[in-house]
Design a protein around this motif. Sequence first.
Motif, PDB file in Angstrom:
ATOM      1  N   VAL A 334      -4.020  38.283  11.794  1.00 30.03           N
ATOM      2  CA  VAL A 334      -3.900  36.844  11.598  1.00 30.03           C
ATOM      3  C   VAL A 334      -5.286  36.229  11.691  1.00 30.03           C
ATOM      4  O   VAL A 334      -6.030  36.504  12.630  1.00 30.03           O
ATOM      5  CB  VAL A 334      -3.013  36.208  12.693  1.00 30.03           C
ATOM      6  N   THR A 335      -5.651  35.418  10.710  1.00 29.76           N
ATOM      7  CA  THR A 335      -6.879  34.636  10.847  1.00 29.76           C
ATOM      8  C   THR A 335      -6.516  33.181  10.648  1.00 29.76           C
ATOM      9  O   THR A 335      -5.822  32.825   9.713  1.00 29.76           O
ATOM     10  CB  THR A 335      -7.941  35.025   9.798  1.00 29.76           C
ATOM     11  N   LYS A 336      -6.988  32.340  11.567  1.00 26.71           N
ATOM     12  CA  LYS A 336      -6.782  30.901  11.428  1.00 26.71           C
ATOM     13  C   LYS A 336      -8.065  30.207  11.840  1.00 26.71           C
ATOM     14  O   LYS A 336      -9.009  30.875  12.261  1.00 26.71           O
ATOM     15  CB  LYS A 336      -5.599  30.451  12.277  1.00 26.71           C
ATOM     16  N   GLY A 337      -8.084  28.853  11.750  1.00 28.67           N
ATOM     17  CA  GLY A 337      -9.312  28.146  12.088  1.00 28.67           C
ATOM     18  C   GLY A 337     -10.440  28.708  11.262  1.00 28.67           C
ATOM     19  O   GLY A 337     -10.353  28.798  10.048  1.00 28.67           O
ATOM     20  N   ARG A 338     -11.534  29.149  11.944  1.00 31.36           N
ATOM     21  CA  ARG A 338     -12.663  29.724  11.211  1.00 31.36           C
ATOM     22  C   ARG A 338     -12.739  31.236  11.377  1.00 31.36           C
ATOM     23  O   ARG A 338     -13.785  31.840  11.210  1.00 31.36           O
ATOM     24  CB  ARG A 338     -13.974  29.104  11.705  1.00 31.36           C
ATOM     25  N   GLN A 339     -11.651  31.836  11.783  1.00 34.30           N
ATOM     26  CA  GLN A 339     -11.677  33.286  12.026  1.00 34.30           C
ATOM     27  C   GLN A 339     -11.932  34.067  10.746  1.00 34.30           C
ATOM     28  O   GLN A 339     -11.492  33.686   9.666  1.00 34.30           O
ATOM     29  CB  GLN A 339     -10.327  33.737  12.593  1.00 34.30           C
ATOM     30  N   GLN A 340     -12.639  35.185  10.910  1.00 31.66           N
ATOM     31  CA  GLN A 340     -12.894  36.075   9.790  1.00 31.66           C
ATOM     32  C   GLN A 340     -12.464  37.479  10.197  1.00 31.66           C
ATOM     33  O   GLN A 340     -12.749  37.920  11.297  1.00 31.66           O
ATOM     34  CB  GLN A 340     -14.384  36.117   9.458  1.00 31.66           C
ATOM     35  N   ALA A 341     -11.819  38.151   9.278  1.00 31.64           N
ATOM     36  CA  ALA A 341     -11.440  39.530   9.573  1.00 31.64           C
ATOM     37  C   ALA A 341     -11.664  40.395   8.352  1.00 31.64           C
ATOM     38  O   ALA A 341     -11.319  40.015   7.234  1.00 31.64           O
ATOM     39  CB  ALA A 341      -9.977  39.604  10.001  1.00 31.64           C
ATOM     40  N   ASP A 342     -12.310  41.517   8.556  1.00 31.32           N
ATOM     41  CA  ASP A 342     -12.468  42.519   7.516  1.00 31.32           C
ATOM     42  C   ASP A 342     -11.895  43.778   8.146  1.00 31.32           C
ATOM     43  O   ASP A 342     -12.512  44.373   9.022  1.00 31.32           O
ATOM     44  CB  ASP A 342     -13.948  42.673   7.151  1.00 31.32           C
ATOM     45  N   THR A 343     -10.688  44.117   7.756  1.00 35.36           N
ATOM     46  CA  THR A 343     -10.013  45.211   8.451  1.00 35.36           C
ATOM     47  C   THR A 343      -9.166  46.016   7.473  1.00 35.36           C
ATOM     48  O   THR A 343      -8.866  45.558   6.380  1.00 35.36           O
ATOM     49  CB  THR A 343      -9.174  44.677   9.634  1.00 35.36           C
ATOM     50  N   GLY A 344      -8.835  47.203   7.887  1.00 34.54           N
ATOM     51  CA  GLY A 344      -8.079  48.099   7.029  1.00 34.54           C
ATOM     52  C   GLY A 344      -8.115  49.489   7.621  1.00 34.54           C
ATOM     53  O   GLY A 344      -8.179  49.637   8.844  1.00 34.54           O
ATOM     54  N   THR A 345      -8.110  50.482   6.794  1.00 34.84           N
ATOM     55  CA  THR A 345      -8.067  51.834   7.327  1.00 34.84           C
ATOM     56  C   THR A 345      -8.699  52.811   6.346  1.00 34.84           C
ATOM     57  O   THR A 345      -8.967  52.461   5.193  1.00 34.84           O
ATOM     58  CB  THR A 345      -6.606  52.253   7.604  1.00 34.84           C
ATOM     59  N   LYS A 346      -8.940  54.008   6.843  1.00 34.61           N
ATOM     60  CA  LYS A 346      -9.360  55.085   5.946  1.00 34.61           C
ATOM     61  C   LYS A 346      -8.450  56.279   6.193  1.00 34.61           C
ATOM     62  O   LYS A 346      -8.218  56.656   7.334  1.00 34.61           O
ATOM     63  CB  LYS A 346     -10.814  55.487   6.231  1.00 34.61           C
ATOM     64  N   MET A 347      -7.937  56.844   5.145  1.00 37.53           N
ATOM     65  CA  MET A 347      -7.140  58.057   5.250  1.00 37.53           C
ATOM     66  C   MET A 347      -7.889  59.139   4.489  1.00 37.53           C
ATOM     67  O   MET A 347      -7.997  59.081   3.257  1.00 37.53           O
ATOM     68  CB  MET A 347      -5.743  57.847   4.638  1.00 37.53           C
ATOM     69  N   ILE A 348      -8.434  60.072   5.236  1.00 34.96           N
ATOM     70  CA  ILE A 348      -9.228  61.127   4.624  1.00 34.96           C
ATOM     71  C   ILE A 348      -8.381  62.394   4.593  1.00 34.96           C
ATOM     72  O   ILE A 348      -8.170  63.039   5.624  1.00 34.96           O
ATOM     73  CB  ILE A 348     -10.524  61.381   5.434  1.00 34.96           C
ATOM     74  N   HIS A 349      -7.895  62.737   3.418  1.00 30.08           N
ATOM     75  CA  HIS A 349      -7.026  63.914   3.283  1.00 30.08           C
ATOM     76  C   HIS A 349      -7.875  65.145   3.035  1.00 30.08           C
ATOM     77  O   HIS A 349      -8.482  65.273   1.969  1.00 30.08           O
ATOM     78  CB  HIS A 349      -6.051  63.726   2.111  1.00 30.08           C
ATOM     79  N   LEU A 350      -7.906  66.047   4.016  1.00 32.81           N
ATOM     80  CA  LEU A 350      -8.658  67.294   3.860  1.00 32.81           C
ATOM     81  C   LEU A 350      -7.704  68.483   3.739  1.00 32.81           C
ATOM     82  O   LEU A 350      -7.935  69.407   2.973  1.00 32.81           O
ATOM     83  CB  LEU A 350      -9.603  67.507   5.047  1.00 32.81           C
ATOM     84  N   GLY A 351      -6.627  68.451   4.529  1.00 35.15           N
ATOM     85  CA  GLY A 351      -5.701  69.579   4.556  1.00 35.15           C
ATOM     86  C   GLY A 351      -4.665  69.511   3.440  1.00 35.15           C
ATOM     87  O   GLY A 351      -4.495  68.476   2.792  1.00 35.15           O
ATOM     88  N   ARG A 352      -3.966  70.626   3.273  1.00 32.71           N
ATOM     89  CA  ARG A 352      -2.925  70.692   2.246  1.00 32.71           C
ATOM     90  C   ARG A 352      -1.677  69.937   2.694  1.00 32.71           C
ATOM     91  O   ARG A 352      -1.353  69.913   3.887  1.00 32.71           O
ATOM     92  CB  ARG A 352      -2.569  72.153   1.968  1.00 32.71           C
ATOM     93  N   ASN A 353      -0.986  69.356   1.726  1.00 24.22           N
ATOM     94  CA  ASN A 353       0.275  68.643   1.988  1.00 24.22           C
ATOM     95  C   ASN A 353       0.156  67.596   3.100  1.00 24.22           C
ATOM     96  O   ASN A 353       1.070  67.413   3.884  1.00 24.22           O
ATOM     97  CB  ASN A 353       1.397  69.632   2.345  1.00 24.22           C
ATOM     98  N   THR A 354      -0.970  66.978   3.131  1.00 22.31           N
ATOM     99  CA  THR A 354      -1.145  65.913   4.124  1.00 22.31           C
ATOM    100  C   THR A 354      -0.545  64.624   3.564  1.00 22.31           C
ATOM    101  O   THR A 354      -0.559  64.400   2.366  1.00 22.31           O
ATOM    102  CB  THR A 354      -2.631  65.704   4.443  1.00 22.31           C
ATOM    103  N   ARG A 355      -0.021  63.817   4.484  1.00 22.30           N
ATOM    104  CA  ARG A 355       0.640  62.587   4.049  1.00 22.30           C
ATOM    105  C   ARG A 355       0.090  61.399   4.825  1.00 22.30           C
ATOM    106  O   ARG A 355      -0.175  61.503   6.021  1.00 22.30           O
ATOM    107  CB  ARG A 355       2.141  62.667   4.317  1.00 22.30           C
TER     108      ARG A 355
END
Lengths: 481, 251
Positions: A334-355
């Motif tokens: 949630v960002t309100k007022g003057r809040q700033q957010a840069d967010t998310g994720t990284k999913m690095i698939h190295l192995g087989r059949n990874t989900r």
Amino acid sequence: MTSTQAVDDIVRSEYEHGFVTEIESDTLPPGLDEGVVRAISARKGEPEFMTEWRLKAYRHWLTMQTPHWASVHYPPIDFQSISYFSAPKRPEDMPKSLDEIDPALLETYEKLGIPIEEQKALAGIAVDAVFDSVSVATTFRSALADAGVIFCSISEAVHDHPELIKQYLGSVVPHTDNYYAGLNAAVFSDGTFVYVPKGVRCPMELSTYFRINARNTGQFERTLIVAEAGSYVSYLEGCTAPQRDENQLHAAVVELIAMDDAEIKYSTVQNWYPGDAQGRGGIYNFVTKRGDCRGARSKISWTQVETGSAITWKYPSCILRGDDSVGEFYSVAVTKGRQQADTGTKMIHLGRNTRSTIVSKGISAGEGQQTYRGLVRISQRAEGARNHTQCDSLLIGDRCSANTFPYIEVKHPSANLEHEATTSKISDDQLFYCRSRGLTEEDAVSMIVNGFCKEVFNELPMEFAVEAQKLLSISLEGAVG
Amino acid sequence: MLSVKGLRAKVGENEILTGLDLEVGPGEIHAIMGPNGSGKSTFSHVLSGREGYEVTAGSVTFEGQDLLALEPEERAHLGVFLAFQYPVELPGVNNTYFLKAALNSIRKARGESELDAVSFLRLIKEKLKILHLNDSLLKRAVNAGFSGGEKKRNEIFQMALLEPKLAILDETDSGLDIDALRVVADGVNALRNPERSMIVVTHYQRLLDYIEPDRVHVLAKGRIIRSGGKELALELEEKGYGWILEQEQAA
């Protein structure tokens, strides 16, 4: 009342948890050099290997540059004006039970509604509460010890389990990873260590509450969770901070390691002071969180509810190294007022059949700015990897913004990726519909927002989900809800 | 119960209501009919307090209170209910939860105690029975992915639960096939009682085959140009609106 006015009112609602506890702090003067790094290490009575570890990180950090790629804007940080260590008085004389704890501190927890006393026992939650930089209360340690689970502060772990620290600390987020991770490695104050032995299902949810309290003190927490083969642990991290004027830098590092068939569930509710209406005085939250699914069939799940901080810059990520390992990321920001957010994720698939699964729900109100930044990388070896990403933004009012930057890199032809994204607004029609049924505008917004976030709240442990819903309603009070 | 006098309202620069008068007594059902663009929906919206309409003259009094001075939720607390022509979807908001919150906010505003989950569920079951509805609607998000018929039924269900003193049904028949229309009309009839007044806004006479009105009014160009008994609706069905508009122009 027009809905724009209503939005403004909610946006203007004061930070509920703004109060400062008077506790004498043992604080290092501002500034950072090798001497300060050594002083931190010395005050914590650390063994030589740890001091060297910090110094190595510090020397590398000096060669690094602050990152500028995130969609957040703030004046340059003067790292020499920050004090790098603050501990409640008499750190050598740590309390052994709640009776020994400063009543002012307990009162702070009371105000925050943190049930650290019997309620916790009834709820079956062990608490390692971090007040400023040193852990001052730990409960349920013995119940955990019976199960063989180690749950203590990082400082204690450095003393009592140096072999584990040497083996795992910095093995997921090395000090070379990024600027703030480097800084953290040099000066980290304290944090939490969890070790779950082979085949053990941790008998209770583990929980740590962070609270930044001493003026002008950067807080550099370090969390390390190791789940051995076939084990399971659920960890809850929640925080809230008192109102103050200066910007406060928070650069934490969280490392999770899951071996074969192990599962780690990491849940966060973050409610740090977001600054006043002009955006002054809020927390800068620059965090590196990463989980390493080292073993086959291991699973790491991040769930976060981010409502606080002036600037949030974090990407809880999963390295899916083991075959058939699973990474999950569920987020409400949630960002309100003057809040700033840069967010998310990284999913690095190295192995087989990874989900991997990514569900990100962004809510912007007032003049809030929000960016989802995600990376899904399928490596050459990751045969049969799958990802599902869902990215939804909800805008409240007409002065906020939401951006989505999904990066996808696929190097194996068998990969199966799905990406869904939506942007919606709380419409006047929806508000009117609810009001015509007798609900106030605030109730209506809170209801719609909670509905929007449901998929993520469902992933939170029960008591945390209730807290998160309450927090969301408080944060959006007067902002549309 | 409801007294509308000389009501004028505009949207932007366009005057939509041009001096509307209407008196509704307790337990009465009034049908408001009229061609497209006559101001039927505007009237419903002004009564329920939707933003975007400027009332420039006239008054609306409900049980002695100036309705126009109240927020939409305050009108709901007094017992005014609007069944929407296009019920709004609230994705992710569970229908049962929504209904409970709505009912309890109304009860609270009236100084009554809020219902707990158990008594609320009991109440819901009772209402479902009266309306011959099954409980499948309860588990879903409010109107999300509902068919046209389901949405309208959900409106009537809300009405049954909130027990308004004045219900305004805004083209509840629009978009319904004959079977769905029957279900909705049966629901409305089940909710008829001597203390509950209704304003049934409709384009077609069809609905009035099932919901028998006490009075029928013809709305044209923003005001009521003709009022009569239920036979007026039949006459309209037979001759259309043209003749009445011509008579009006001639007069």
